[in-house]
Design a protein around this motif. Structure first.
Motif, PDB file in Angstrom:
ATOM      1  N   SER A   1      33.065 -14.818 -35.122  1.00  0.00           N
ATOM      2  CA  SER A   1      32.042 -15.822 -34.912  1.00  0.00           C
ATOM      3  C   SER A   1      32.054 -16.375 -33.495  1.00  0.00           C
ATOM      4  CB  SER A   1      32.229 -16.969 -35.915  1.00  0.00           C
ATOM      5  OG  SER A   1      33.503 -17.543 -35.751  1.00  0.00           O
TER       6      SER A   1
ATOM      7  N   ARG B   1      29.780 -15.024 -30.201  1.00  0.00           N
ATOM      8  CA  ARG B   1      28.476 -15.490 -29.756  1.00  0.00           C
ATOM      9  C   ARG B   1      28.581 -16.297 -28.481  1.00  0.00           C
ATOM     10  NH1 ARG B   1      25.815 -18.217 -34.885  1.00  0.00           N
ATOM     11  NH2 ARG B   1      27.693 -17.647 -35.980  1.00  0.00           N
TER      12      ARG B   1
ATOM     13  N   CYS C   1      29.208  -6.010 -33.603  1.00  0.00           N
ATOM     14  CA  CYS C   1      29.401  -7.332 -34.201  1.00  0.00           C
ATOM     15  C   CYS C   1      28.132  -8.171 -34.100  1.00  0.00           C
ATOM     16  CB  CYS C   1      30.560  -8.058 -33.518  1.00  0.00           C
ATOM     17  SG  CYS C   1      32.180  -7.406 -33.920  1.00  0.00           S
ATOM     18  N   GLU C   2      27.507  -8.162 -32.938  1.00  0.00           N
ATOM     19  CA  GLU C   2      26.290  -8.945 -32.749  1.00  0.00           C
ATOM     20  C   GLU C   2      25.157  -8.433 -33.628  1.00  0.00           C
ATOM     21  OE1 GLU C   2      23.727 -11.866 -31.355  1.00  0.00           O
ATOM     22  OE2 GLU C   2      25.915 -11.669 -31.287  1.00  0.00           O
TER      23      GLU C   2
ATOM     24  N   ARG D   1      25.851  -9.282 -37.313  1.00  0.00           N
ATOM     25  CA  ARG D   1      25.773 -10.729 -37.568  1.00  0.00           C
ATOM     26  C   ARG D   1      24.366 -11.151 -37.969  1.00  0.00           C
ATOM     27  NH1 ARG D   1      24.659 -15.275 -34.578  1.00  0.00           N
ATOM     28  NH2 ARG D   1      24.122 -14.055 -32.728  1.00  0.00           N
ATOM     29  N   ASN D   2      23.362 -10.389 -37.567  1.00  0.00           N
ATOM     30  CA  ASN D   2      21.981 -10.826 -37.725  1.00  0.00           C
ATOM     31  C   ASN D   2      21.161 -10.000 -38.714  1.00  0.00           C
ATOM     32  OD1 ASN D   2      21.833 -13.007 -35.763  1.00  0.00           O
ATOM     33  ND2 ASN D   2      22.195 -11.437 -34.219  1.00  0.00           N
TER      34      ASN D   2
END
Length: 403
Positions: free
Chosen positions: A132, A135, A210-211, A214-215
């Protein structure tokens, strides 16, 4: 259910490379005859009742890549040479009477009176950080209680994959090795993608995936469970992505099964026309979501059969976002994720030809890869097949066959 002393006759198996005797009830010591196993690369003696000091013969093994003696009754001073210098290669958790060793193991000194109660092993010095914080691109300090929670998580990960043993290795990709694991408490089967951080670009691939994960949430995208990012005493990184395990493997395995003597197994690998259509629709649905319906447009960049996975119901899932790109208008740091105008984006023969000339990635390029995937599925030929030379390519091969 095996018990008693480990037979010394195993020492005569001088060409032995991997020996796994974990989760039994063996007692006594490691036989001195094991010193003859000069080709031994992996040894798993975990979860037994072995005792005594760690023998020098285990230190002298020059061929060792992995040693797991965790959860036994070993005692005395920890060796500090060769494999015991590497925290990810020598697992010693659950031996509470071990002491000293290399400083980063945080074991008690050998004159310590009380038995150690620290849940030692590689996890005693790996600091897990959930992604987390990525970001904000900043380091985060964690409390001791949070640290213990995260260490317990990595310990579970190590147990699930038997210390990332070769027996649990599913495959090796460009930036990662993929291991199968089973969480004992729940029986959940997982796929653990461990990044090869020695390869240039792997850390960036980790950040991008990861990014992206995450979305995004969609029924035809791989089910992402969690991520871990750790660092040891020397500052060496360990990074892994954990996914739900896809029991029916990849589309590549179904289209091009490896030869086996088990003909029944081969018959089960056949896909009929309607199954192929369903798979195509699953992949198309995932691409439609990524291009038009998620918060930030994501361009996959590596669409190919090995990145299409199947669950028990043969529903198709698109995976591997390690070289994905975000649309130029996204809020994510384009310097981290956008490759500019140089270099090939994707896998040769699946990547759009214009990428080879330095053009920007686009949804049109992804649809080119999707077209190649369709042709391969319905003709059964790889775009890199030996028959495709000179002017004959997969497109023209299908065009000739179409009538």
């Amino acid at each position: 259910m095996l018990y008693g002393e480990i037979p010394s006759s195993l020492g005569s198996c001088i060409k032995l490379e991997i020996l796994s005797m974990g989760r039994n009830s063996f007692q006594g010591i490691v036989p001195p005859s094991f010193g003859s196993l000069r080709g031994l690369q992996e040894l798993n003696l975990s979860w037994n009742n072995l005792s005594g000091k760690i023998p020098d013969l285990l230190v002298d093994m020059k061929s060792f890549h992995f040693l797991d003696i965790s959860y036994n009754n070993f005692e005395g001073s920890m060796p500090t040479d060769r494999i015991f210098k590497n925290l990810s290669s020598a697992l010693v958790a659950g031996n509470n009477k071990l002491c000293e060793g290399i400083p980063e193991m945080y074991l008690p000194t050998c004159n310590f009176k009380e038995p150690g109660n620290f849940e030692g092993s590689v996890t005693s010095v790996l600091y897990l950080l959930f992604v987390s914080w990525l970001r904000k691109k900043q380091k985060v300090s964690i409390s001791s209680s949070s640290r213990n929670l995260l260490l317990n998580f990595l310990q579970s990960l190590l147990k699930a994959t038997y210390g990332f043993s070769l027996a649990n290795l599913l495959g090796v990709g460009g930036f990662r090795s993929i291991y199968k694991g089973v969480i004992n408490e729940s029986g959940t089967i997982i796929a653990v993608n461990v990044l090869n951080l020695l390869r240039h670009g792997s850390f960036r691939s980790f950040l991008v995936e990861c990014e992206a994960l995450r979305n995004i949430r969609h029924r035809n995208l791989v089910k992402f469970l969690t991520v871990c990012s750790s660092v040891d005493y020397y500052g060496n990184d360990f990074k892994a992505l954990v996914y739900e395990f896809m029991v029916n493997g990849s589309l590549k395995e179904w289209l091009h099964p490896i030869g086996t003597e088990n003909e029944v197994h081969q018959d089960q690998r056949n896909l009929d026309l309607f199954q192929r259509l369903d798979i195509d629709i699953d992949v198309a649905s995932a691409l439609e979501y990524l291009h038009y319906h998620c918060q930030t447009q994501i361009i996959h960049c590596d669409l190919k059969p090995s990145n299409v996975l199947f669950d028990a119901e043969m529903i198709g899932y698109l995976g591997d976002f390690g070289i994905a790109r975000f649309s130029p208008g996204s809020n994510y740091n384009s310097s981290t994720t956008h490759s500019g105008t140089t270099g090939l984006k994707g896998t040769i023969s699946y990547a759009a030809p214009e990428y080879g000339m330095g053009n920007e990635v686009s949804t049109h390029g992804v649809m080119y890869s999707y077209g190649i995937l369709l042709l391969e599925m319905f003709k059964g030929k790889r775009p890199t097949d030996d028959i495709f030379q000179c002017t004959l390519i997969l497109h023209s091969f299908v065009k000739i066959a179409l009538p």
